[in-house]
Write a protein that holds these residues in place. Structure first.
Motif, short mmCIF file in Angstrom:
data_model
loop_
_atom_site.label_atom_id
_atom_site.label_comp_id
_atom_site.label_asym_id
_atom_site.label_seq_id
_atom_site.Cartn_x
_atom_site.Cartn_y
_atom_site.Cartn_z
N THR A 172 -7.48 -11.29 9.74
CA THR A 172 -8.22 -10.96 8.53
C THR A 172 -9.33 -9.95 8.81
O THR A 172 -9.49 -8.97 8.08
N ASP A 173 -10.07 -10.17 9.88
CA ASP A 173 -11.19 -9.27 10.20
C ASP A 173 -10.71 -7.87 10.59
O ASP A 173 -11.34 -6.87 10.22
N VAL A 197 0.87 -9.99 7.14
CA VAL A 197 1.55 -11.11 6.47
C VAL A 197 2.38 -11.90 7.48
O VAL A 197 2.33 -13.13 7.52
N ILE A 198 3.13 -11.20 8.31
CA ILE A 198 3.96 -11.88 9.32
C ILE A 198 3.07 -12.70 10.26
O ILE A 198 3.37 -13.87 10.54
N ALA A 199 1.98 -12.10 10.72
CA ALA A 199 1.07 -12.81 11.62
C ALA A 199 0.50 -14.06 10.95
O ALA A 199 0.46 -15.14 11.56
N MET A 200 0.08 -13.94 9.69
CA MET A 200 -0.48 -15.09 8.98
C MET A 200 0.55 -16.21 8.85
O MET A 200 0.24 -17.37 9.11
N VAL A 201 1.74 -15.87 8.44
CA VAL A 201 2.77 -16.88 8.23
C VAL A 201 3.11 -17.59 9.55
O VAL A 201 3.17 -18.82 9.61
N VAL A 202 3.31 -16.82 10.61
CA VAL A 202 3.65 -17.41 11.90
C VAL A 202 2.50 -18.29 12.40
O VAL A 202 2.73 -19.43 12.84
N LEU A 203 1.27 -17.79 12.32
CA LEU A 203 0.13 -18.56 12.82
C LEU A 203 -0.10 -19.83 12.02
O LEU A 203 -0.38 -20.89 12.58
N ILE A 204 0.00 -19.75 10.71
CA ILE A 204 -0.24 -20.93 9.87
C ILE A 204 0.88 -21.96 10.06
O ILE A 204 0.61 -23.15 10.23
N ASN A 216 -7.56 -9.19 1.38
CA ASN A 216 -7.28 -10.21 0.36
C ASN A 216 -5.80 -10.23 -0.02
O ASN A 216 -5.21 -11.30 -0.21
N ARG A 217 -5.18 -9.07 -0.12
CA ARG A 217 -3.76 -8.98 -0.45
C ARG A 217 -2.92 -9.72 0.60
O ARG A 217 -2.02 -10.49 0.27
N VAL A 218 -3.25 -9.50 1.86
CA VAL A 218 -2.53 -10.18 2.94
C VAL A 218 -2.78 -11.69 2.87
O VAL A 218 -1.86 -12.49 3.08
N ILE A 219 -3.99 -12.08 2.56
CA ILE A 219 -4.31 -13.51 2.45
C ILE A 219 -3.48 -14.16 1.36
O ILE A 219 -2.87 -15.22 1.58
N TYR A 220 -3.41 -13.54 0.19
CA TYR A 220 -2.65 -14.14 -0.91
C TYR A 220 -1.15 -14.24 -0.61
O TYR A 220 -0.52 -15.27 -0.85
N VAL A 221 -0.58 -13.18 -0.08
CA VAL A 221 0.85 -13.20 0.24
C VAL A 221 1.11 -14.15 1.40
O VAL A 221 2.05 -14.97 1.35
N GLY A 222 0.29 -14.07 2.43
CA GLY A 222 0.44 -14.98 3.57
C GLY A 222 0.29 -16.43 3.15
O GLY A 222 1.04 -17.30 3.61
N PHE A 223 -0.64 -16.70 2.25
CA PHE A 223 -0.86 -18.05 1.72
C PHE A 223 0.40 -18.56 1.03
O PHE A 223 0.88 -19.66 1.31
N PRO A 226 0.83 -1.20 0.00
CA PRO A 226 0.00 0.00 0.00
C PRO A 226 0.87 1.26 0.00
O PRO A 226 2.03 1.23 0.41
N GLU A 227 0.28 2.36 -0.42
CA GLU A 227 1.05 3.60 -0.56
C GLU A 227 1.32 4.31 0.76
O GLU A 227 2.40 4.82 0.97
N ASN A 228 0.33 4.37 1.67
CA ASN A 228 0.59 5.13 2.89
C ASN A 228 1.28 4.26 3.94
O ASN A 228 1.18 3.04 3.95
N ARG A 229 2.01 4.91 4.82
CA ARG A 229 2.86 4.25 5.81
C ARG A 229 2.07 3.34 6.76
O ARG A 229 2.47 2.21 7.02
N VAL A 230 0.94 3.81 7.27
CA VAL A 230 0.14 3.02 8.21
C VAL A 230 -0.38 1.75 7.53
O VAL A 230 -0.29 0.66 8.07
N SER A 231 -0.89 1.88 6.32
CA SER A 231 -1.39 0.72 5.58
C SER A 231 -0.27 -0.26 5.27
O SER A 231 -0.45 -1.48 5.32
N ARG A 232 0.91 0.26 4.94
CA ARG A 232 2.07 -0.59 4.66
C ARG A 232 2.47 -1.38 5.90
O ARG A 232 2.74 -2.57 5.83
N GLN A 233 2.49 -0.71 7.04
CA GLN A 233 2.84 -1.38 8.29
C GLN A 233 1.82 -2.47 8.61
O GLN A 233 2.19 -3.57 9.02
N ARG A 234 0.55 -2.18 8.43
CA ARG A 234 -0.50 -3.18 8.70
C ARG A 234 -0.38 -4.36 7.75
O ARG A 234 -0.59 -5.50 8.14
N PHE A 235 -0.05 -4.09 6.49
CA PHE A 235 0.14 -5.16 5.51
C PHE A 235 1.27 -6.09 5.96
O PHE A 235 1.11 -7.31 6.02
N VAL A 236 2.41 -5.52 6.29
CA VAL A 236 3.58 -6.31 6.69
C VAL A 236 3.27 -7.09 7.97
O VAL A 236 3.55 -8.29 8.06
N LEU A 237 2.68 -6.43 8.96
CA LEU A 237 2.32 -7.13 10.21
C LEU A 237 1.30 -8.23 9.95
O LEU A 237 1.39 -9.32 10.55
#
Length: 184
Positions: A54-55, A18-25, A67-74, A5-16
């Protein structure tokens, strides 16, 4: 088109996210191989948190970001799961995760305008059912593992955790929305 994502807050949430999804899965795919009893595995205690991730993303950033986080995390989690679990569990996990998480996003988005608790509770309940049936039937059908009882126990725990996570969802969604408003 950038994945980030373009803005800093959205980028941080995206990265967090993805990390959360990968660790949890990855953790859940290792833990599902260790039963607590004939009704439950340790993975039942960690995996439901993916629906909270996700929620929260869906509530704060919208369905496209979730959805972006789901695909990358997947993608990353399937690779990690192949290394950490059996190939059958990795395939079952990837299939169940992708179908259930995308369904969670759709149901949540349709219910987002209602009461604050309805979207996360209903979407997590429906998606958990799909996830549980897909995962256990693919991972353990035709094996000596008592997968039908594990399926039932796992689903009941996912429902209980969905209720327990409503409080943290409410608090974290409010904080995230407030933080986004002050960061912009």
């Amino acid at each position: 088109m950038s994945l980030l994502p373009e803005n800093r807050v959205s980028r941080q949430r995206f990265v967090l996210g993805v990390i959360a999804m990968v660790v949890l899965i990855a953790a859940s795919n290792v833990l599902v191989q260790h039963p607590i009893n004939d009704w439950l595995t340790w993975g039942a205690l960690t995996y439901p948190i993916t629906f909270l991730v996700t929620d929260l993303l869906n509530r704060t950033e919208g369905p496209k970001a979730a959805n972006r986080v789901i695909y990358v995390g997947f993608a990353v989690a399937v690779v990690a799961s192949i290394a950490l679990a059996t190939p059958r569990i990795a395939i079952a996990s990837g299939t169940a995760f992708l179908m259930a998480q995308l369904l969670d996003v759709r149901v949540f988005d349709r219910l987002r305008a209602g009461s604050w608790w309805k979207a996360p509770l209903v979407s997590s309940t429906i998606a958990s059912g799909v996830d549980t049936v897909l995962f256990f039937s693919i991972a353990f059908y035709g094996t000596q593992v008592p997968w039908q009882t594990l399926l039932l126990g796992d689903f009941l725990v996912k429902l209980a955790i969905a209720f327990v996570l409503l409080g943290p969802f409410r608090i974290m969604a409010r904080q995230a929305i407030t933080a986004a408003g002050t960061a912009r």
